[in-house]
Design a protein around this motif. Structure first.
Motif, PDB file in Angstrom:
ATOM      1  N   SER A  99       0.809  -1.223   0.000  1.00 31.24           N
ATOM      2  CA  SER A  99       0.000   0.000   0.000  1.00 31.24           C
ATOM      3  C   SER A  99       0.843   1.275   0.000  1.00 31.24           C
ATOM      4  O   SER A  99       0.305   2.369  -0.198  1.00 31.24           O
ATOM      5  CB  SER A  99      -0.933   0.008   1.210  1.00 31.24           C
ATOM      6  N   LEU A 100       2.147   1.171   0.198  1.00 31.20           N
ATOM      7  CA  LEU A 100       3.000   2.365   0.156  1.00 31.20           C
ATOM      8  C   LEU A 100       3.009   2.912  -1.263  1.00 31.20           C
ATOM      9  O   LEU A 100       3.137   2.163  -2.224  1.00 31.20           O
ATOM     10  CB  LEU A 100       4.419   2.023   0.607  1.00 31.20           C
ATOM     11  N   SER A 101       2.894   4.221  -1.387  1.00 34.94           N
ATOM     12  CA  SER A 101       2.742   4.773  -2.734  1.00 34.94           C
ATOM     13  C   SER A 101       3.751   5.866  -3.079  1.00 34.94           C
ATOM     14  O   SER A 101       3.649   6.494  -4.122  1.00 34.94           O
ATOM     15  CB  SER A 101       1.324   5.315  -2.917  1.00 34.94           C
ATOM     16  N   ASP A 102       4.731   6.089  -2.226  1.00 34.28           N
ATOM     17  CA  ASP A 102       5.722   7.120  -2.512  1.00 34.28           C
ATOM     18  C   ASP A 102       6.953   6.517  -3.195  1.00 34.28           C
ATOM     19  O   ASP A 102       7.011   5.313  -3.418  1.00 34.28           O
ATOM     20  CB  ASP A 102       6.118   7.854  -1.229  1.00 34.28           C
ATOM     21  N   SER A 103       7.885   7.375  -3.522  1.00 42.77           N
ATOM     22  CA  SER A 103       9.118   6.961  -4.177  1.00 42.77           C
ATOM     23  C   SER A 103      10.253   7.798  -3.610  1.00 42.77           C
ATOM     24  O   SER A 103      10.102   9.009  -3.410  1.00 42.77           O
ATOM     25  CB  SER A 103       8.997   7.182  -5.684  1.00 42.77           C
ATOM     26  N   LEU A 104      11.405   7.153  -3.346  1.00 41.30           N
ATOM     27  CA  LEU A 104      12.560   7.843  -2.774  1.00 41.30           C
ATOM     28  C   LEU A 104      13.812   7.550  -3.594  1.00 41.30           C
ATOM     29  O   LEU A 104      14.058   6.397  -3.946  1.00 41.30           O
ATOM     30  CB  LEU A 104      12.817   7.355  -1.344  1.00 41.30           C
TER      31      LEU A 104
END
Length: 158
Positions: A99-104
């Motif tokens: 469910s994580l939807s960010d990007s690093l």
């Protein structure tokens, strides 16, 4: 301290290249499947190759939520994994992190490109600010600690 908000894909892509160019020791990447980061493009793959080849101590650690597109559509990155297994790792995060939807993308714990949602270009670039990068470095480390499957460059079997 240098921080900038990004709202379009062209500027996102330019910022990614800048972060890759600034890396001198470590690169940490967390993303859905690497497709929107375009690391497979010739110029980006070459920046990664130069980074990894410059010093055996350089570290590239990638965590993806879905490794299938990487396995199918990333021959340049797979080649880097074959050439630099001592300083490059790729992990597929466990299902409970889906469910994580960010990007690093974090370079040397001082430069970062943080995309707020996997489907949009809205991002923040941080240049030469370890204090501002610290929460993202910690987030990446927490994600990595959750485990998952390490991706190998070769197929193991009989």
């Amino acid at each position: 301290m240098n921080s900038e908000l990004i709202t379009n894909w062209g500027h996102h892509d330019q910022s990614l290249r800048k972060i890759l160019e600034l890396a001198t020791q470590s690169l940490r990447i967390f993303d859905e499947d690497l497709s929107k980061l375009k690391l497979e493009q010739t110029e980006n793959a070459e920046l990664l190759r130069r980074f990894l080849g410059a010093d055996r101590q350089h570290i590239l650690c990638i965590v993806v939520r879905n490794a299938e597109p990487f396995r199918r559509e990333s021959p340049r990155l797979m080649s880097l994994l074959t050439l630099f297994p001592q300083n490059m790792t790729i992990h597929e995060s466990p299902p409970h992190l889906a469910s994580l939807s960010d990007s690093l993308v974090i370079a040397d714990d001082r430069h970062a490109l943080v995309r707020f949602h996997k489907d949009g270009a809205r991002s923040k670039t941080i240049i030469d600010d370890a204090e501002q990068c610290k929460p993202y470095v910690n987030r990446f480390e927490d994600i990595l600690k959750e485990g998952g499957e390490q991706i190998c460059a070769s197929t193991l079997g009989l």
